[in-house]
Design a protein around this motif. Structure first.
Motif, PDB file in Angstrom:
ATOM      1  N   TYR A 218       9.456   2.435  11.029  1.00 39.58           N
ATOM      2  CA  TYR A 218       8.427   3.330  11.566  1.00 39.58           C
ATOM      3  C   TYR A 218       7.005   2.840  11.369  1.00 39.58           C
ATOM      4  CZ  TYR A 218      12.614   6.188  11.218  1.00 39.58           C
ATOM      5  OH  TYR A 218      13.905   6.643  11.311  1.00 39.58           O
ATOM      6  N   GLY A 219       6.817   1.778  10.577  1.00 42.44           N
ATOM      7  CA  GLY A 219       5.471   1.287  10.359  1.00 42.44           C
ATOM      8  C   GLY A 219       4.567   2.369   9.820  1.00 42.44           C
TER       9      GLY A 219
ATOM     10  N   ASP B 162      13.467   0.142  -1.932  1.00 44.53           N
ATOM     11  CA  ASP B 162      14.356  -0.174  -0.806  1.00 44.53           C
ATOM     12  C   ASP B 162      14.205   0.836   0.322  1.00 44.53           C
ATOM     13  OD1 ASP B 162      15.332  -2.392  -2.083  1.00 44.53           O
ATOM     14  OD2 ASP B 162      17.172  -1.429  -2.789  1.00 44.53           O
ATOM     15  N   LEU B 163      14.089   2.110  -0.046  1.00 44.06           N
ATOM     16  CA  LEU B 163      13.939   3.143   0.980  1.00 44.06           C
ATOM     17  C   LEU B 163      12.601   3.001   1.689  1.00 44.06           C
ATOM     18  CD1 LEU B 163      15.043   5.642   2.378  1.00 44.06           C
ATOM     19  CD2 LEU B 163      14.057   7.034   0.526  1.00 44.06           C
ATOM     20  N   LEU B 164      11.539   2.751   0.924  1.00 48.42           N
ATOM     21  CA  LEU B 164      10.228   2.583   1.539  1.00 48.42           C
ATOM     22  C   LEU B 164      10.196   1.370   2.464  1.00 48.42           C
ATOM     23  CD1 LEU B 164       7.889   3.455  -1.465  1.00 48.42           C
ATOM     24  CD2 LEU B 164       8.251   4.806   0.605  1.00 48.42           C
TER      25      LEU B 164
ATOM     26  N   THR C 292       0.836  -1.206   0.000  1.00 50.69           N
ATOM     27  CA  THR C 292       0.000   0.000   0.000  1.00 50.69           C
ATOM     28  C   THR C 292       0.869   1.253   0.000  1.00 50.69           C
ATOM     29  OG1 THR C 292      -1.787  -1.141   1.169  1.00 50.69           O
ATOM     30  CG2 THR C 292      -1.758   1.272   1.275  1.00 50.69           C
ATOM     31  N   MET C 293       1.910   1.241   0.805  1.00 51.99           N
ATOM     32  CA  MET C 293       2.783   2.405   0.899  1.00 51.99           C
ATOM     33  C   MET C 293       3.530   2.640  -0.407  1.00 51.99           C
ATOM     34  SD  MET C 293       5.348   3.350   4.013  1.00 51.99           S
ATOM     35  CE  MET C 293       6.842   2.616   3.385  1.00 51.99           C
ATOM     36  N   GLN C 294       3.943   1.576  -1.062  1.00 51.57           N
ATOM     37  CA  GLN C 294       4.652   1.719  -2.331  1.00 51.57           C
ATOM     38  C   GLN C 294       3.737   2.293  -3.406  1.00 51.57           C
ATOM     39  OE1 GLN C 294       6.073  -2.318  -2.687  1.00 51.57           O
ATOM     40  NE2 GLN C 294       8.080  -1.814  -1.817  1.00 51.57           N
ATOM     41  N   ARG C 295       2.471   1.925  -3.380  1.00 48.86           N
ATOM     42  CA  ARG C 295       1.521   2.509  -4.337  1.00 48.86           C
ATOM     43  C   ARG C 295       1.267   3.974  -4.028  1.00 48.86           C
ATOM     44  NH1 ARG C 295      -1.200  -2.496  -3.493  1.00 48.86           N
ATOM     45  NH2 ARG C 295      -2.640  -1.472  -2.054  1.00 48.86           N
ATOM     46  N   ARG C 296       1.259   4.310  -2.749  1.00 43.13           N
ATOM     47  CA  ARG C 296       0.959   5.677  -2.330  1.00 43.13           C
ATOM     48  C   ARG C 296       2.123   6.629  -2.584  1.00 43.13           C
ATOM     49  NH1 ARG C 296      -0.653   5.366   3.538  1.00 43.13           N
ATOM     50  NH2 ARG C 296      -2.456   4.315   2.628  1.00 43.13           N
ATOM     51  N   HIS C 297       3.349   6.106  -2.595  1.00 43.54           N
ATOM     52  CA  HIS C 297       4.541   6.950  -2.711  1.00 43.54           C
ATOM     53  C   HIS C 297       5.469   6.423  -3.811  1.00 43.54           C
ATOM     54  CE1 HIS C 297       3.379   8.981   1.005  1.00 43.54           C
ATOM     55  NE2 HIS C 297       3.247   7.804   1.585  1.00 43.54           N
TER      56      HIS C 297
END
Length: 514
Positions: A427-428, A418-420, A407-412
């Motif tokens: 930090y979750g 690797d950074l995400l 989800t986070m990779q799609r959002r950003h």
């Protein structure tokens, strides 16, 4: 001097036990202040083998209660902090000259069933001639056993407990020593010295969770001599280039009946440890010695096709385990269970709870039991609550890290995978607070190299009490293994606010806004 602040509980020590107790107590509505003489997790709690585990070998010493409690806690922590706790499979090559196969099978059967295993797969046998786990091992090892435990980012576990404590009303004061404490009518009067100068506090009860310094606090700070005490055991680890081509850890049996782990670490490395040596020096000065490094290399070289040597070590660390002194002559057999020493009845004499021993896996239960002992003396009747409560950043749907990462990779999409992943692991769900709306790396401020941006330093300063490069590179993360030479100096200058870096106005995370 300003009038003393009043609290229900003063906790001395910012390791995992102190942070866990502060969090639990604050969640029950108690007014809590915790003081830590250095950085959170600055000693033993950042020097563990980084495992949430039942302790397979403790079954040999009939520590069934400890193992059962620890196995149950694996499941609790997997739900509470899926970003910093995750499953890890362990491969135990069978050495016919050590523990017999029947004993290992019996131990693994108990291990599978003692703790009510829910999310982790069961143990099994392996044919090392047909399994990738055998490729790094000598051909003489044809059989192995595989079982489950968990990995934990130990120092981050401490920080997240402290962060949650603050959000529930506690005060966390880092780099602050309790220099004196004495009983007065109705409680304890204590002197704290730190960045804000000398301050007086009053607390109805005092918890001594100072780890290796527990006896020093009793004798020097409080002036109280108690029977029994702590036994200091030194444990050292080495980090070498990656030795396995898979994501499983090895657990090696050795002729001295000790075991040594070889764990995949920080993508490119293997963590090897630990030693068990009686220690009587200054806990702040503990360091690995040549004999320990040689011992760890020799221990794994009995099993590995390609040997490791002291020259391969890229980093090492040591810690002092503050175990309860049960008078066992064998350092490896000293109990890892925790023991409470409660002085005072809460009526005529204010309570002092000193904690001896314990292991990072069972810190939450330790805190729960500590509050069970203290609450009646404080006139509080609040239920235990931490078993179902996620730690900061752990509130992912279904405690599913992989789904959250996707989800986070799609959002950003502008940030590298690797950074995400690193941010998500550290930090979750709090990654969004770090980013503060930034849509690209260019919006994160100065790039210190290797994916460390000014926005992350600012977050660690404001939210996680980091004030030095060491705090960031070796405790809040292990970026010190990865970043270019000179990064530590640049980060230190950022914190110090040298002329070429904007001055930092915020210097202590405990009092900063979210």
């Amino acid at each position: 001097m300003a009038e003393a602040q009043t609290f229900d509980l003063l906790v001395i020590g910012g390791g995992i036990n102190g942070a866990g107790i502060a969090r639990d107590a604050a969640g029950r509505g108690l007014r809590v202040v915790l003081c830590e003489q250095g950085d959170l997790a600055g000693a033993t709690s950042s020097a563990s083998t980084k495992l949430i585990h039942g302790g397979l070998r403790y079954l040999e010493y009939y520590e069934f209660k400890l193992v059962r409690e620890a196995l149950r806690e694996r499941e609790v922590l997997l739900r509470a902090a899926p970003h910093i706790v995750w499953p890890l499979r362990f491969v135990l090559p069978h050495d016919a000259g050590q523990r017999p196969a029947w004993m290992i099978r019996l131990g693994l059967f108990l291990y599978d069933h003692l703790g009510g295993r829910e999310r982790l797969p069961a143990s099994r046998s392996l044919d090392l001639r047909r399994n990738a786990a055998g490729e790094a091992l000598k051909p003489a090892f044809g059989k192995a056993f595989e079982y489950s435990d968990c990995w934990v980012e130990d120092a981050r576990l401490v920080v997240l407990n402290a962060r949650d404590a603050v959000e529930r009303g506690a005060e966390i004061r880092v780099r602050t020593r309790c220099t004196h404490a004495r009983r007065v009518e109705g409680g304890w009067e204590a002197t704290l010295e730190g960045p804000a100068g000398r301050q007086q506090v009053f607390a109805r009860a005092l918890v001594n969770a100072a780890g290796p310094w527990v006896n020093s606090v009793l004798g020097e700070t409080i002036g109280l001599e108690r029977p029994g005490g702590v036994r200091l055991i030194k444990g050292s680890h080495i980090v070498v280039p990656r030795i396995q081509n898979h994501d499983r850890a090895y657990i090696f049996q050795n002729p001295d009946k000790r075991i040594v782990f070889a764990i995949p670490y920080e993508q490119r490395f293997t963590l090897i440890g630990t030693t068990d040596i009686p220690y009587d020096g200054d806990p702040a000065a503990v360091a690995i010695d040549e004999d320990e490094t040689r011992y760890l290399c020799e221990a794994v070289n009995r099993y590995l096709r390609s040997s490791v040597s002291p020259g391969d070590v890229v980093w090492s660390y040591s810690g002092v385990r503050p175990l309860y002194d049960d008078r066992n002559a064998n350092a490896s057999a000293v109990t890892r269970d925790y023991v409470f020493d409660l002085d005072g009845d809460g009526a005529e004499r204010a309570p002092l709870l000193s904690i001896f021993g314990g292991k990072i896996t069972t810190y939450r239960k330790l805190a729960e039991h500590a509050l069970e002992r203290l609450q009646p003396m404080l006139g509080v009747e609040a239920a235990a609550w931490t078993a179902q409560a996620p730690l900061p950043g752990g509130d992912m749907p279904g405690a599913d890290f992989d789904a959250y990462l996707q989800t986070m990779q799609r959002r950003h999409p502008a940030f590298s995978p690797d950074l995400l992943r690193r941010w998500a692991r550290a930090y979750g769900t709090r990654v969004e607070a770090l980013l503060q709306g930034a849509s690209s790396p260019a919006a994160l401020g100065e790039d210190f190299g290797g994916g460390l941006y000014e926005a992350e330093l600012d977050y660690l300063l404001r939210q996680e009490w980091a004030t030095t490069a060491e705090d960031v590179l070796w405790r809040r993360s292990k970026l010190g293994l990865h970043l270019p030479e000179g990064t530590a100096e640049k980060v230190e200058r950022w914190f110090q606010g040298t002329p070429d870096v904007p001055a930092r106005k915020l210097v202590q995370g405990a009092s900063l806004p979210s």
